[in-house]
Design a protein around this motif. Structure first.
Motif, PDB file in Angstrom:
ATOM      1  N   SER A  46       0.844  -1.230  -0.091  1.00 47.67           N
ATOM      2  CA  SER A  46      -0.031  -0.067  -0.501  1.00 47.67           C
ATOM      3  C   SER A  46       0.706   1.288   0.165  1.00 47.67           C
ATOM      4  O   SER A  46       1.863   1.342   0.427  1.00 47.67           O
ATOM      5  N   PRO A  47       0.561   1.862  -1.054  1.00 54.58           N
ATOM      6  CA  PRO A  47      -0.635   1.987  -1.854  1.00 54.58           C
ATOM      7  C   PRO A  47       0.363   1.215  -3.476  1.00 54.58           C
ATOM      8  O   PRO A  47       1.146   0.174  -3.469  1.00 54.58           O
ATOM      9  N   LEU A  48      -0.797   0.396  -3.937  1.00 55.72           N
ATOM     10  CA  LEU A  48      -0.630  -0.232  -4.649  1.00 55.72           C
ATOM     11  C   LEU A  48       0.365   0.103  -5.754  1.00 55.72           C
ATOM     12  O   LEU A  48       0.297   1.051  -6.407  1.00 55.72           O
ATOM     13  N   PRO A  49       1.624   0.004  -5.968  1.00 55.04           N
ATOM     14  CA  PRO A  49       2.047   0.049  -7.417  1.00 55.04           C
ATOM     15  C   PRO A  49       2.068  -0.535  -8.885  1.00 55.04           C
ATOM     16  O   PRO A  49       0.883  -1.066  -9.010  1.00 55.04           O
ATOM     17  N   LEU A  50       1.972   1.018  -9.650  1.00 56.25           N
ATOM     18  CA  LEU A  50       0.954   0.971 -11.085  1.00 56.25           C
ATOM     19  C   LEU A  50       2.712   0.367 -11.601  1.00 56.25           C
ATOM     20  O   LEU A  50       2.360   0.021 -13.705  1.00 56.25           O
ATOM     21  N   THR A  51       3.106   1.070 -11.820  1.00 53.34           N
ATOM     22  CA  THR A  51       4.823   0.724 -13.006  1.00 53.34           C
ATOM     23  C   THR A  51       5.915  -0.693 -12.034  1.00 53.34           C
ATOM     24  O   THR A  51       5.985  -0.728 -11.040  1.00 53.34           O
ATOM     25  N   VAL A  52       6.544  -1.078 -13.193  1.00 48.42           N
ATOM     26  CA  VAL A  52       7.774  -2.008 -12.384  1.00 48.42           C
ATOM     27  C   VAL A  52       8.443  -1.235 -11.855  1.00 48.42           C
ATOM     28  O   VAL A  52       8.785  -2.012 -10.618  1.00 48.42           O
ATOM     29  N   ARG A  53       8.721   0.053 -12.219  1.00 55.03           N
ATOM     30  CA  ARG A  53       9.706   0.632 -11.177  1.00 55.03           C
ATOM     31  C   ARG A  53       8.932   0.576  -9.500  1.00 55.03           C
ATOM     32  O   ARG A  53       9.622   0.946  -8.732  1.00 55.03           O
ATOM     33  N   ASP A  54       7.797   1.444  -9.576  1.00 48.02           N
ATOM     34  CA  ASP A  54       7.664   1.179  -8.095  1.00 48.02           C
ATOM     35  C   ASP A  54       7.338  -0.185  -7.463  1.00 48.02           C
ATOM     36  O   ASP A  54       7.706  -0.251  -5.841  1.00 48.02           O
ATOM     37  N   ALA A  55       7.068  -0.994  -7.922  1.00 49.26           N
ATOM     38  CA  ALA A  55       7.003  -2.642  -7.595  1.00 49.26           C
ATOM     39  C   ALA A  55       8.423  -2.709  -6.605  1.00 49.26           C
ATOM     40  O   ALA A  55       8.708  -3.180  -6.321  1.00 49.26           O
ATOM     41  N   ARG A  56       9.273  -2.398  -7.717  1.00 42.88           N
ATOM     42  CA  ARG A  56      10.679  -3.007  -7.557  1.00 42.88           C
ATOM     43  C   ARG A  56      11.271  -2.202  -6.035  1.00 42.88           C
ATOM     44  O   ARG A  56      12.083  -3.017  -5.229  1.00 42.88           O
ATOM     45  N   ARG A  57      11.308  -1.259  -5.699  1.00 42.77           N
ATOM     46  CA  ARG A  57      10.704  -0.049  -4.861  1.00 42.77           C
ATOM     47  C   ARG A  57      10.759  -1.545  -2.994  1.00 42.77           C
ATOM     48  O   ARG A  57      11.495  -0.758  -2.064  1.00 42.77           O
ATOM     49  N   GLY A  58       9.771  -1.272  -3.620  1.00 42.27           N
ATOM     50  CA  GLY A  58       9.074  -2.624  -1.994  1.00 42.27           C
ATOM     51  C   GLY A  58       9.244  -3.688  -2.130  1.00 42.27           C
ATOM     52  O   GLY A  58       8.449  -4.535  -1.296  1.00 42.27           O
ATOM     53  N   ALA A  59       9.676  -4.216  -2.799  1.00 45.50           N
ATOM     54  CA  ALA A  59      10.404  -5.504  -3.280  1.00 45.50           C
ATOM     55  C   ALA A  59      10.389  -6.303  -2.767  1.00 45.50           C
ATOM     56  O   ALA A  59      10.915  -7.773  -2.545  1.00 45.50           O
ATOM     57  N   ALA A  60      11.644  -6.305  -1.832  1.00 48.65           N
ATOM     58  CA  ALA A  60      12.640  -6.560  -1.567  1.00 48.65           C
ATOM     59  C   ALA A  60      12.248  -7.823  -0.171  1.00 48.65           C
ATOM     60  O   ALA A  60      12.581  -8.518  -0.486  1.00 48.65           O
ATOM     61  N   PRO A  61      11.522  -7.430   1.025  1.00 49.30           N
ATOM     62  CA  PRO A  61      10.631  -7.900   1.548  1.00 49.30           C
ATOM     63  C   PRO A  61      10.357  -9.377   0.996  1.00 49.30           C
ATOM     64  O   PRO A  61      10.226 -10.191   1.243  1.00 49.30           O
ATOM     65  N   LEU A  62       9.813  -9.301  -0.616  1.00 47.46           N
ATOM     66  CA  LEU A  62       9.213 -10.611  -0.784  1.00 47.46           C
ATOM     67  C   LEU A  62       9.567 -11.159  -0.975  1.00 47.46           C
ATOM     68  O   LEU A  62       9.787 -12.435  -1.461  1.00 47.46           O
ATOM     69  N   ARG A  63      11.097 -10.942  -2.097  1.00 45.01           N
ATOM     70  CA  ARG A  63      12.020 -11.539  -2.690  1.00 45.01           C
ATOM     71  C   ARG A  63      13.132 -12.224  -1.441  1.00 45.01           C
ATOM     72  O   ARG A  63      13.223 -13.109  -1.719  1.00 45.01           O
ATOM     73  N   ASP A  64      13.233 -11.833  -0.422  1.00 46.25           N
ATOM     74  CA  ASP A  64      13.714 -12.612   0.670  1.00 46.25           C
ATOM     75  C   ASP A  64      12.739 -13.535   1.224  1.00 46.25           C
ATOM     76  O   ASP A  64      13.307 -14.396   1.890  1.00 46.25           O
ATOM     77  N   ARG A  65      11.096 -13.705   0.775  1.00 45.99           N
ATOM     78  CA  ARG A  65      10.103 -14.818   1.689  1.00 45.99           C
ATOM     79  C   ARG A  65      10.526 -15.576   0.507  1.00 45.99           C
ATOM     80  O   ARG A  65       9.868 -16.925   0.596  1.00 45.99           O
ATOM     81  N   LEU A  66      11.130 -15.041  -0.872  1.00 46.85           N
ATOM     82  CA  LEU A  66      10.844 -16.275  -1.796  1.00 46.85           C
ATOM     83  C   LEU A  66      12.218 -16.525  -1.840  1.00 46.85           C
ATOM     84  O   LEU A  66      12.512 -17.955  -2.936  1.00 46.85           O
ATOM     85  N   THR A  67      13.297 -16.438  -1.380  1.00 44.40           N
ATOM     86  CA  THR A  67      15.223 -16.347  -1.226  1.00 44.40           C
ATOM     87  C   THR A  67      14.913 -18.309  -1.488  1.00 44.40           C
ATOM     88  O   THR A  67      15.762 -18.819  -2.895  1.00 44.40           O
ATOM     89  N   ASP A  68      14.766 -18.902  -0.471  1.00 44.15           N
ATOM     90  CA  ASP A  68      15.145 -20.179  -0.426  1.00 44.15           C
ATOM     91  C   ASP A  68      13.498 -21.133  -1.387  1.00 44.15           C
ATOM     92  O   ASP A  68      13.245 -22.382  -0.904  1.00 44.15           O
ATOM     93  N   ARG A  69      12.757 -20.508  -2.155  1.00 41.42           N
ATOM     94  CA  ARG A  69      12.264 -21.679  -3.015  1.00 41.42           C
ATOM     95  C   ARG A  69      11.880 -21.267  -4.553  1.00 41.42           C
ATOM     96  O   ARG A  69      12.739 -20.066  -4.672  1.00 41.42           O
ATOM     97  N   GLN A  70      11.416 -22.161  -5.358  1.00 43.53           N
ATOM     98  CA  GLN A  70      11.952 -22.279  -6.122  1.00 43.53           C
ATOM     99  C   GLN A  70      10.648 -22.145  -7.721  1.00 43.53           C
ATOM    100  O   GLN A  70       9.253 -22.951  -6.560  1.00 43.53           O
ATOM    101  N   PRO A  71       9.822 -21.365  -8.771  1.00 44.36           N
ATOM    102  CA  PRO A  71       9.200 -21.461  -8.805  1.00 44.36           C
ATOM    103  C   PRO A  71       8.541 -23.309  -9.331  1.00 44.36           C
ATOM    104  O   PRO A  71       9.645 -23.945  -9.827  1.00 44.36           O
ATOM    105  N   ARG A  72       6.954 -23.217  -9.338  1.00 45.45           N
ATOM    106  CA  ARG A  72       7.386 -24.814  -8.896  1.00 45.45           C
ATOM    107  C   ARG A  72       7.025 -25.060 -10.482  1.00 45.45           C
ATOM    108  O   ARG A  72       6.126 -24.812 -11.382  1.00 45.45           O
TER     109      ARG A  72
END
Length: 556
Positions: A250-276
């Motif tokens: 929040s707020p919801l991102p509308l662009t890739v740039r906006d999303a990347r700025r807040g994506a670090a915590p999500l990337r951390d959650r996904l670090t040890d996981r792989q796409p099924r």
């Protein structure tokens, strides 16, 4: 500049309005995006601005639409031509001349502009839309995306105050779409042009909009707001917004740039996981479907190596002095889904045409099963390979949806009701008595797909299959195509839709200037390409996630 005052439109024979209670205003010099599921009336709203509704489409319009102070009920489209420029979903329907340069000049000739002004504006538009190298080309020899750019250019040259655009990037490759949208933004910001645009590929356009109008459903009142406000409640959203909802941003991102700025915590959650591993893995090699098998019944793959369903060897095609393909090699196996990608004019549609026998090789060879396509009778070839073209009207000739389905069952020798069942899976809301011409572009495309699938060909070819489809319809299409691949059907789709390729393709084949420049797993090819990478891949790089559904599955 554009004002809707409690507008409703009801077409003859319809029990309810196509649109109802449309009441909003588009200020001068703004880009307003019209969004909503397929069939909710977006094209009707756009047509009311240019006067095509109701003067040419028929039906009854209640309320009032004014453009630059002119009432569209009392001013026919020709009386609005100096104010409103319109580009519909089908560029071919706009063309009245034979060559690119003549088409760009035609609208100005109709308005009586001076030759010197016409010449300057044609040159400016050729440069703006990257058409300079095509100025003398016959329109009939252009790719679908090139035709789309010419159609847009033909309404830009008269310098209208208002541009009305229906799916303007639907047939464009990602780079060409960015060029067109940059031009539109320049017109809005620098010249004060007012733009009203409908577009299903929100990932391309949402960041350019000043306001968004959401049509929630047939006959429902629209919602007007900023892009962020509307995306928060919209049933149709681009992947970047869908990922933001999933992650709770929040707020919801509308662009890739906006999303990347807040994506670090999500990337951390996904670090040890792989796409099924699902569609991105190499598919099994099942036997081709047998005549008695139900169309989408999942069966255990036969591990016995099956022969290829198509083989292309050293293929070259020359068309109207243009070398469309050169030295193309491609082997397609049962159960494989291939995304054929590349710039407009790279040769994708030509390759599909060669596989279905519409294009004769200049050299090299093409085989589909045991047949040489261009030497095989169409009635025999339809059981080996089926093509859903960019223009679905090429396949549709009956007066009703029901009649089309009956004819498809008869031509394919299928059980009565097969085509109708397929159509209901893809697009449940279409009535049997609807005339195909009254369907939206996406709905016509879906009907054509059902017609082709009725024959259950081992090889299915799709040329821009998501053009005009909303996200829900695209998801239904993905489900259908995955079911076909699981049965052993091979699928080749020529597409500019990078999100579709990420969701569905086992392989991606990139073409440039008629040559194959990359051929490999989707995870490798699309992630390595800045132009063809999906939004999720850009947001979560360097991790190799392609779709929101992969991330959602990993977080469960």
């Amino acid at each position: 500049m554009i004002r809707f005052e409690n507008v409703s439109v009801t077409y003859d024979g319809s029990a309810r309005p196509s649109v109802r209670g449309v009441d909003f205003e588009v200020p001068e010099g703004e880009l307003v995006l019209l969004v909503g599921p397929s069939g909710v009336g977006k094209s009707t709203v756009l047509g009311a601005v240019s006067g095509l509704v109701p003067h040419f489409t028929g039906g009854t319009l209640h309320g009032r639409v004014t453009v630059a102070g002119r009432d569209t009920r009392t001013h026919k489209p020709r009386e609005l031509a100096d104010v409103v420029g319109t580009v519909g979903q089908d560029p071919l329907s706009h063309f009245v001349t034979d060559t690119v340069e003549d088409e760009l000049a035609y609208g100005m000739e109709s308005l009586g502009l001076a030759p010197a002004v016409m010449r300057r504006r044609v040159e400016e538009t050729l440069d703006l839309l990257g058409l300079a190298g095509l100025r003398d080309r016959p329109l009939s020899t252009l790719s679908g995306g090139q035709q789309q750019r010419v159609a847009i250019g033909s309404v830009l040259t008269p310098h209208p105050q208002v541009l009305v655009l229906d799916e303007p990037t639907s047939a464009l490759d990602p780079a060409a779409a960015e060029e067109v949208l940059a031009v539109l933004q320049r017109l809005v910001h620098d010249l004060g042009t007012t733009v009203l645009m409908a577009e299903h590929r929100l990932e391309r356009v949402i960041q350019y909009a000043d306001q968004v109008v959401l049509l929630p459903g047939p006959g429902e009142r629209p919602l007007l707001g900023t892009p962020a406000e509307v995306m928060a409640v919209s049933p149709v959203v681009p992947p970047v917004v869908d990922l933001g909802r999933l992650a709770g941003w929040s707020p919801l991102p509308l662009t890739v740039r906006d999303a990347r700025r807040g994506a670090a915590p999500l990337r951390d959650r996904l670090t040890d996981r792989q796409p099924r591993p699902d569609h991105t893995a190499r598919p099994p090699q099942p036997a081709p479907p047998t005549p008695g098998r139900r169309l989408f019944k999942r069966t255990k793959p036969d591990t016995t190596a099956a022969p290829p369903v198509a083989e292309v060897s050293s293929l070259a095609v020359r068309r109207d002095r243009v070398q469309a393909l050169r030295h193309v090699d491609l082997t397609v196996t049962p159960g494989e889904t291939i995304a054929l990608m590349g710039r407009n004019g790279a040769g994708k549609s030509t390759l599909l045409g060669a596989l279905v026998g519409l294009v004769e090789p200049s050299s090299g060879s093409v085989r589909t099963g045991d047949a040489i396509p261009h030497r095989t009778r169409p009635r025999d070839l339809v059981r080996r390979v089926g093509l859903v073209p960019q223009e679905p009207r090429d396949l549709l000739y009956a007066d009703t949806v029901a009649a089309e389905c009956v004819a498809a069952d008869d031509d394919a020798g299928a059980t009565p009701g097969t085509c109708r069942a397929l159509l209901s899976d893809l697009l449940p809301a279409v009535a049997d008595d609807t005339h195909p011409r009254d369907l939206s572009e996406g709905q016509r495309l879906t009907l054509a797909l059902a017609v082709v699938l009725t024959a259950r060909p081992p090889l299915l070819l799709l040329d821009e299959p998501t053009r005009g489809l909303d996200y829900a319809a695209k998801a239904r299409l993905v489900t259908i195509l995955r079911g076909l691949a699981a049965e052993g059907h091979a699928i080749i789709m020529a597409t500019h839709d990078v999100e579709l390729a990420a969701e569905l393709a086992h392989r991606v084949v990139l073409l440039a200037e008629g040559e194959v420049i990359a051929d490999g797993p989707a995870t490798d090819v699309v992630v390595a390409s800045p132009s063809f990478a999906p939004q999720v891949a850009k947001i979560l790089a360097p991790q190799h996630w392609l779709t929101v559904s992969q991330v959602r599955e990993a977080l469960r």
